[in-house]
Design an enzyme around this catalytic site. Structure first.
Site, short mmCIF file in Angstrom:
data_model
loop_
_atom_site.label_atom_id
_atom_site.label_comp_id
_atom_site.label_asym_id
_atom_site.label_seq_id
_atom_site.Cartn_x
_atom_site.Cartn_y
_atom_site.Cartn_z
CG PHE A 22 32.83 70.89 97.80
CD1 PHE A 22 31.95 71.63 98.70
CD2 PHE A 22 34.27 70.14 98.45
CE1 PHE A 22 32.75 71.38 100.06
CE2 PHE A 22 34.48 70.31 99.77
CZ PHE A 22 34.35 71.05 100.59
CE LYS A 55 39.04 65.00 99.50
NZ LYS A 55 39.04 64.40 100.53
CG ASP A 111 38.57 70.75 92.22
OD1 ASP A 111 39.74 70.15 93.10
OD2 ASP A 111 37.81 71.35 93.01
#
Length: 403
Positions: A145, A261, A232
């Site tokens: 993802f 984040k 990522d």
């Protein structure tokens, strides 16, 4: 702003939400009014132990004092300036990040998806600049993802799922290979492949850690074929897996890494960092963003990363994560507990994850469900064994009722 200040009831707020918002989340039945260290507090004063951490964001706790102070101080000086200006928070943060993780260049963005998007753009430009117009293909992992923009959606290795369904045609230039299988990635690469892009731990894919052999094998493969290795680390970065960046715990350095984040402490910020190899790929006009590198977001990030380093939160994540994973094995109906640091997935023998998520919230514990039979726990990195025991007790009660 809280419920009392609006002069409305909880039901009226929910009705307003239903009237004005597109609903893309199935929400908990409470209003989150306050964040305090490792807890979310609702409109009635009920406290919820937050083992979502705002989805791996509040790694130094909700409303961390130093982060709040940095935001308030910067707001009084300058809240925004165009990127035609030098700003102190941006420069100071760039130095702090690059020095801390051993990278040479950085480009700020506003989110994880944007950080991945610019990483994809950089890889394509590097390929065309150095090898010709057809060198733009990127191989990513199945069940990965990478975001919800059109390019990161295409990079996400979940064809046919709700994530990609109805957004066809996908942007070309991506193919998918089996995670933790170096040979599968080698077979998926062509003469036009410029990069391999993976998460060191697949988060939405079910919390699947990469093996050391896999990441080291990808590094070797990329070096042999003049390809870039892209990581990522939007969710794994900044202490979550037991080291500042997950790749540092694997002994593998990528050519480019994305992050977001946890780096902002609750403020929207992301970034892409690269090695010196890619330092000249972007120049004036190659990319841009109005808000990227915003002074307030950068000031918050500078304080947040300082807290992560000074409080030794990666070390705590490693220690407490090992303890918590052992405890979680004692839950009923558990097939497997996996993860690194405080990025933990619990796989059940039954498809009960969604029920566990919502019933745990009723009991005062916030978690996520990432597969029908997998829950994910990504608590603040400053949690203690005591808080893990509290979370375990709630999970044990909930799962026992469901099975």
């Amino acid at each position: 702003m809280d419920l009392k200040s609006t002069g409305k009831t909880k039901e009226e707020i929910k009705e307003m939400y239903n009237k004005y918002f597109y609903e893309t989340f199935q929400r908990f039945d409470f209003i989150a009014e306050k964040g305090e260290d490792d807890y979310v507090i609702d409109e009635t004063g009920k406290r919820y132990l937050d083992f979502m951490a705002g989805i791996a964001v509040n790694s130094a706790g909700h409303c961390n004092k130093k982060v709040v102070e940095a935001i308030m101080e910067q707001c009084q000086q300058m809240m925004h300036a165009s990127n035609y200006c030098y700003t102190i928070p941006m420069v100071m943060l760039a130095q702090r990040i690059c020095d801390a993780i051993g990278m040479e260049k950085i480009y700020f963005q506003n989110s994880g998806a944007e950080a991945n998007e610019v990483m994809i753009k950089l890889a394509r430009k590097y390929g065309k600049d150095n090898f010709g117009p057809n060198r733009y293909h990127i191989v990513t992992a199945k069940n990965s993802f990478h975001g919800r923009t059109l390019a990161t959606l295409a990079a996400t290795g979940q064809p046919g799922t709700a994530i990609q369904r109805n957004y066809d045609p996908m942007i070309p230039g991506f193919s998918y290979a089996e995670f933790n299988n170096v040979q599968a990635f080698a077979d998926a690469c062509t003469d036009d492949t410029i990069a391999i892009m993976v998460e060191p731990v697949q988060g939405e894919g079910g919390v699947i850690p990469a093996t050391k052999e896999f990441l080291q094998g990808l590094r070797k493969l990329c070096d042999e074929r003049n390809m870039l290795l892209l990581f990522d680390e939007v969710q794994t970065g900044w202490g979550r897996t037991g080291s500042l960046m997950a790749y540092m715990g694997y002994g593998v350095k990528p050519d480019c890494v994305s992050m977001a984040k946890a780096m902002g402490g609750g403020m929207p910020i992301g970034a892409m960092c690269t090695s010196a190899k890619l330092a000249l790929t972007f120049g004036p006009g190659a990319h841009g963003s109005t808000y990227a590198g915003n002074p307030v977001a950068c000031a918050a990030s500078y304080a947040q990363i300082g807290e992560i380093i000074d409080q030794k939160l990666p070390e705590n994540a490693d220690k407490i994560g090992a303890y918590f994973r052992e405890e979680l094995l004692k839950l009923p109906c558990v097939k497997e507990v996996r993860g690194r640091g405080l990025m933990i997935g619990v796989e059940f023998n039954k498809d009960i994850a969604t029920d566990v998520k919502y019933q745990s919230a009723d009991e005062g514990l916030l978690i996520t469900a990432v597969r029908p039979n997998v829950i994910r726990l990504v608590p603040p990195l400053n949690i203690t064994e005591k808080e893990c025991d509290e979370a375990f007790a709630i999970l044990h009660k909930v799962v026992s009722k469901l099975v």
